[in-house]
Enzyme design. Structure first.
Site, short mmCIF file in Angstrom:
data_model
loop_
_atom_site.label_atom_id
_atom_site.label_comp_id
_atom_site.label_asym_id
_atom_site.label_seq_id
_atom_site.Cartn_x
_atom_site.Cartn_y
_atom_site.Cartn_z
N CYS A 104 1.04 -1.16 0.00
CA CYS A 104 0.05 -0.15 0.04
C CYS A 104 0.82 1.34 -0.10
O CYS A 104 1.64 1.54 -0.87
CB CYS A 104 -0.86 -0.03 1.17
SG CYS A 104 -2.37 0.99 1.09
N ARG A 145 -11.45 6.80 -4.46
CA ARG A 145 -10.89 6.02 -3.90
C ARG A 145 -10.76 4.63 -4.64
O ARG A 145 -12.03 4.16 -4.65
CB ARG A 145 -10.37 5.98 -2.43
CG ARG A 145 -10.00 7.26 -1.71
CD ARG A 145 -10.02 6.82 -0.29
NE ARG A 145 -8.96 5.96 0.16
CZ ARG A 145 -7.85 6.25 0.53
NH1 ARG A 145 -7.49 7.52 0.19
NH2 ARG A 145 -6.92 5.39 0.79
N HIS A 156 -3.48 -4.84 1.01
CA HIS A 156 -3.00 -4.02 2.17
C HIS A 156 -2.93 -4.83 3.51
O HIS A 156 -3.87 -5.99 3.42
CB HIS A 156 -3.47 -2.82 2.35
CG HIS A 156 -4.93 -2.61 2.89
ND1 HIS A 156 -5.75 -1.72 2.66
CD2 HIS A 156 -5.58 -3.76 3.50
CE1 HIS A 156 -7.07 -1.89 2.98
NE2 HIS A 156 -6.96 -3.07 3.82
#
Lengths: 244, 450
Positions: A94, A128, A193
């Site tokens: 990430c 996002r 992540h």
């Protein structure tokens, strides 16, 4: 045998429970009688690139990531380059992944990255990229699947460096080209992540093998573990990605 | 015009409940906001005595319920979204269906600025900000920024009540008006022996330098200062001293304020509930209720929906403790570690939208603390296997942890294996499922009743 892990910025880059990856590696080494040693490396610290077999860097909030980017260039760039060149395993997730590239541009600001791999990240207008994700990767000449969760505003585009894998479900590097992550030498960067290793035990074991090979000069045959829960968790994460 | 639209929305709510479809706590508000997007402003304007809003990552529902109990003790009955439906439609539903002269609403963190701009509240209580469902809320820093903006534009209309021990919250006092007050824990003996893994406020909000912590009580809540710019934790107006934790049966503390000292006997467990109580007492003080009266009312406080609820099922007492993020789960774990071992558990991990699709957070919660205290453990929910995996890597004995995907089967299995007490730890949508299941089986009332 001994695996020497360098945990980069554990207090700054841990936003998605990156600690889960450390725990997972630690127990899987210990259950096999492999010594596991963790060294924490924070802001201002320098490290000897020859002294570590596996380097880990997780994700952080914007403010932490900026501070870490500056510190990486000031105190760790040369060691990171050496570690990569000499075949240490590197896993960056990430925010940590973004800092491996040349730069990260956001809101009129340009964060300089390490330039270890050929990629750039830009925060573009638009939502996002969030959600469960699965990718197909080709490691050790075998097609395997990684399942996890992504949540990133930045869009990453690769130059000459190769992707880690091809997106099966989810967004990947930028939601457009179908690629996810980066892979070069024994370095892996990915947007999957936080605790991605618990959902993908095979990748944890791949990193352990690579790290041990780096330390002892020979790739060991890892003792198999009772992995039925690990397998079930992997399948549940895959099912979540499939459902979208 | 609002009268007719309100009548339609109210009727739909009644119909929905009468036909047993449920959803009565949000549907009327949803319908009303479709008919009139400014309905909250219009209905809110009728609250002549003003409105209080409460927001936080953890403890919104409990704190609002505490404040309602205190106000009730003072003969006041606010319009209140007591079922915990805390987005705009939940607030609209409460405004539609209840009558009163003042409002008390818990509001979702992300929705707080909008609801506050519409209702122009007299008082806003902000309890804490922890990492929570990052896929929905984004970063804690970004929420803190949005709340500071709200404080700046409401400086002359709203008084803020802030948790001094949370640097993300206390910083909002730099933007809010002169009516700001603070609460916090003073008793140093309650400090954690080490900082927890999920720690969300490392940097000074003023200058960006790393914060120095003298002690932490819950997650990043504690006594801190910045060595670079000199920023310090504000001195609380209301603080807790001489604290005793009594496991599931509650907490006692001495509450100090400019009014003097009072003894609080709170029947809810944990420092996190003490923080909730401090927030409620401080806000009530702002609203004209003396600390002594608040403390008296809180002694008779009952648990609210899924927040330390206890239900008797045949020979077993089932205690329900919601878990949804690392900070909250850590406090539940700390409370359970004070219970006599072995502790029997039913844990339900779902990854639906209202839970947060991302289950990463379970790896940040310190389940290790219970490893040598557990009895039988049943994991269920859509991500039951990852929950069981987390427990395996926390050192919980594998032969005591079982995975059963079906919620009801898992519950029966856990009830069958438990001794006198069973602790249920569901995520939010699993809590809704559990409540429905218990209601269908006649073990509890449906939650929108009563």
């Amino acid at each position: 045998m001994k695996l020497r892990l360098l945990s980069l910025y554990p207090d700054q880059m841990n936003i998605y429970a990156d600690r889960g990856n450390m725990l997972f590696l630690q127990h899987r080494c210990e259950w096999r009688g492999i010594d596991f040693e963790v060294t924490r490396c924070g802001p201002g610290d320098r490290f000897d690139p020859g002294a570590f077999d596996l380097l880990y860097m997780g994700g952080g909030q914007d403010r932490d990531q900026k501070a870490v980017a500056r510190d990486l260039l000031e105190t760790k760039q040369e060691s990171m380059r050496k570690a990569k060149e000499t075949g240490a395993a590197i896993l960056a997730v990430c925010g940590g992944y973004q800092l491996l590239g040349h730069s990260y541009e956001l809101e009129g600001e340009r964060i300089e990255g390490l330039g270890l791999v050929d990629l750039k990240t830009v925060r573009e207008p638009g939502p996002r990229l969030i959600g469960p994700v699965s990718i197909e990767v080709d490691l050790e000449n075998e097609k395997r699947v990684l399942a996890g969760f992504e949540n990133h505003g930045g869009r990453t585009r690769l130059g000459a460096s190769a992707p880690l894998g091809r997106v099966l479900h989810g967004h990947g590097n930028n939601g457009e080209d179908g690629f996810e992550g980066v892979r070069e030498d024994n370095l892996i960067g990915t947007y999957l992540h936080g605790p991605l290793l618990p959902k993908n035990a095979w990748l944890a074991d791949h990193l352990i093998s690579t790290g041990l090979e780096h330390h002892h000069g020979e790739r060991p045959e890892l003792e198999p573990l009772e992995d039925s829960l690990e397998q079930a968790a992997h399948e549940a994460a895959l099912a979540a990605a499939r459902a979208g | 015009m609002i009268g007719f639209k309100a009548w339609i929305a109210r009727s739909i709510g009644r119909l929905s409940r009468a036909t047993g479809r449920g959803g009565g706590t949000t549907l009327p508000g949803r319908v009303l906001l479709k008919l009139d997007p400014n309905a909250i402003d219009k209905l809110g304007a009728r609250l002549s005595e003003g409105t209080t809003l409460i927001s936080a990552t953890n403890g919104k529902t409990t704190t609002a319920s505490m404040l309602a109990t205190i106000l009730e003790g003072a003969g006041r009955r606010p319009v209140h979204n007591r079922a915990g439906s805390n987005m705009t439609w939940g607030v609209a539903t409460a405004l539609l269906e209840q009558h009163g002269t003042e409002g008390l609403f818990e509001v979702d963190e992300a929705w707080l600025p909008e609801v506050a701009d519409r209702l122009e509240p007299r008082t806003i209580l902000l309890g804490n900000l922890f990492r929570d469902q990052l896929d929905r809320y984004g970063e804690t820093e970004a929420l803190a920024d949005a709340w500071a903006d709200l404080a700046t534009r409401s400086a002359d209309r709203s008084d803020f009540v802030l948790n001094a021990d949370d640097p993300l919250i206390a910083d909002i006092g730099n933007s809010s008006g002169p009516g700001t007050s603070y609460f916090g824990i003073a008793d140093e003996s309650q400090a954690l022996s080490e900082l927890q893994h999920a720690f969300d406020a490392k940097l000074c909000r003023v200058c960006g330098h790393e914060l120095t912590y003298d002690r932490a009580f819950v997650g990043h809540l504690g006594h801190y200062h910045c060595e670079s710019c000199g920023m310090r934790r504000p001195e609380p107006d209301v603080s807790a001293n001489r604290i005793t934790l009594r496991g599931m049966s509650g907490v006692t503390a001495r509450i100090d304020s400019p009014e003097g000292s009072s003894k609080l006997e709170l029947p809810l467990p944990g420092l996190y509930n003490l923080y909730n109580a401090l927030g409620a007492i401080s806000t009530a003080r702002q609203m004209g209720v003396p600390v002594e009266a608040s403390v008296r009312s809180l002694a008779s406080m009952k648990a609210v929906f899924g927040r330390v609820e206890r239900i008797r099922i045949k020979e077993t007492t089932l205690s329900i403790l919601l878990i949804k993020n690392p900070a909250g789960a850590n406090e539940v774990i700390r409370t359970l570690s004070l219970e006599p071992a072995p502790v029997d558990l039913w844990i339900a991990l779902n990854d639906r939208i209202a839970d947060g699709r991302d289950v990463s957070w379970i790896w940040d919660a310190d389940f290790e603390m219970l490893a040598d205290r557990i009895g039988k453990v049943t994991c269920t929910g859509t991500r039951a296997s990852e929950m069981a995996l987390r427990l395996k890597y926390a050192g919980w004995p594998a032969d005591r942890v079982e995975v059963i995907g079906n919620l009801e089967e898992a519950l029966d299995r856990a009830l069958g294996g438990a001794k006198e007490a069973l602790f249920a730890l569901p995520t939010y949508t699993a809590l809704l499922d559990l409540r429905k299941l218990l209601a269908d089986r006649g073990d509890t009332e449906k939650y929108w009743e009563g």
